[in-house]
Motif scaffolding. Sequence first.
Motif, short mmCIF file in Angstrom:
data_model
loop_
_atom_site.label_atom_id
_atom_site.label_comp_id
_atom_site.label_asym_id
_atom_site.label_seq_id
_atom_site.Cartn_x
_atom_site.Cartn_y
_atom_site.Cartn_z
N SER A 30 0.84 -1.19 0.00
CA SER A 30 0.00 0.00 0.00
C SER A 30 0.88 1.24 0.00
CB SER A 30 -0.91 0.00 1.23
OG SER A 30 -1.60 1.22 1.30
N PRO A 31 1.02 1.90 -1.14
CA PRO A 31 1.89 3.07 -1.20
C PRO A 31 1.45 4.20 -0.27
CG PRO A 31 1.22 2.39 -3.42
CD PRO A 31 0.46 1.56 -2.44
N ARG A 32 0.16 4.37 -0.13
CA ARG A 32 -0.32 5.46 0.74
C ARG A 32 -0.04 5.15 2.21
NH1 ARG A 32 -4.43 8.84 -2.20
NH2 ARG A 32 -4.28 8.07 -4.31
N LEU A 33 -0.21 3.89 2.61
CA LEU A 33 0.11 3.51 3.98
C LEU A 33 1.61 3.66 4.23
CD1 LEU A 33 -0.69 2.25 6.71
CD2 LEU A 33 -0.20 0.03 5.69
N ALA A 34 2.42 3.27 3.25
CA ALA A 34 3.87 3.42 3.39
C ALA A 34 4.25 4.88 3.60
CB ALA A 34 4.58 2.86 2.15
N LEU A 35 3.64 5.75 2.81
CA LEU A 35 3.94 7.17 2.94
C LEU A 35 3.48 7.70 4.29
CD1 LEU A 35 5.05 9.66 1.48
CD2 LEU A 35 2.71 10.15 0.84
N LEU A 36 2.32 7.27 4.74
CA LEU A 36 1.80 7.72 6.04
C LEU A 36 2.72 7.28 7.18
CD1 LEU A 36 -0.55 9.13 7.48
CD2 LEU A 36 -1.63 6.91 7.66
N VAL A 37 3.20 6.03 7.14
CA VAL A 37 4.10 5.54 8.18
C VAL A 37 5.40 6.33 8.17
CG1 VAL A 37 5.48 3.55 8.90
CG2 VAL A 37 3.09 3.24 8.32
N VAL A 38 5.97 6.54 6.99
CA VAL A 38 7.23 7.28 6.87
C VAL A 38 7.07 8.72 7.36
CG1 VAL A 38 8.88 8.21 5.21
CG2 VAL A 38 8.22 5.82 5.09
N LEU A 39 5.98 9.36 6.97
CA LEU A 39 5.74 10.73 7.42
C LEU A 39 5.57 10.80 8.93
CD1 LEU A 39 3.34 12.13 4.67
CD2 LEU A 39 5.76 12.64 5.01
N SER A 40 4.89 9.82 9.52
CA SER A 40 4.69 9.81 10.97
C SER A 40 6.01 9.64 11.70
CB SER A 40 3.74 8.69 11.37
OG SER A 40 2.51 8.84 10.74
N ILE A 41 6.83 8.72 11.22
CA ILE A 41 8.12 8.49 11.87
C ILE A 41 9.00 9.73 11.73
CG2 ILE A 41 10.25 7.15 11.69
CD1 ILE A 41 8.51 4.72 11.16
N ASN A 42 9.01 10.33 10.55
CA ASN A 42 9.81 11.54 10.36
C ASN A 42 9.29 12.70 11.20
OD1 ASN A 42 11.65 10.44 8.64
ND2 ASN A 42 10.58 11.05 6.79
N LEU A 43 7.99 12.75 11.41
CA LEU A 43 7.41 13.83 12.20
C LEU A 43 7.89 13.77 13.65
CD1 LEU A 43 5.36 16.20 12.15
CD2 LEU A 43 3.69 14.57 13.01
#
Length: 186
Positions: A30-43
Amino acid sequence: MMLVEMLMAFALFNSILTTNKLLAVFSPVSPRLALLVVLSINLVNTFNLQFKRLVLYQKTRNVDPFNGSIRKRLSVGMHFLGILLEGALVSGMERARSMDARGFGATKRSHYRIFKWQFSDSFFMTSSLIIFLALIGFKVGSFGWTNSALKFNGSFSVADGWILCLLGLFLLIPVISEKVADLWTN
């Protein structure tokens, strides 16, 4: 308690997995889930860095969030939180514009850096699987701890030592492999 567990999980992901590896693992599913997880960790990481900088900058103005009355500390803390949230929103908007310019959501996307599967990744996966299967084998073979806390007599056997070593190795494999990779690349 769940908040503490989530923070610990994000801290563990942040220390072990890079964003490129997370995107490589989650993107096919899931590309959108991957992006959401990465953004959360970076945040979370960005919040920590910005908070430390903000405290240093404000100390030059004699504003200390750790000293003073509770009311003053709350006031300074809320001011800091406002600054951090504003920075996070600006950063999110910049990232959204960048993703839009790169065509995120289209059928063919560009990547900042392509993650290629290497021998070390295969070694990591195989060694983790072997240790995990050995732990399951020990459990199925009734080695180690007893099934009931009432039967535990307080002494540890040799099998307990093997299980503890395997479990420790299984839990430390990601950290060890990342540190070895850092040593080889630096």
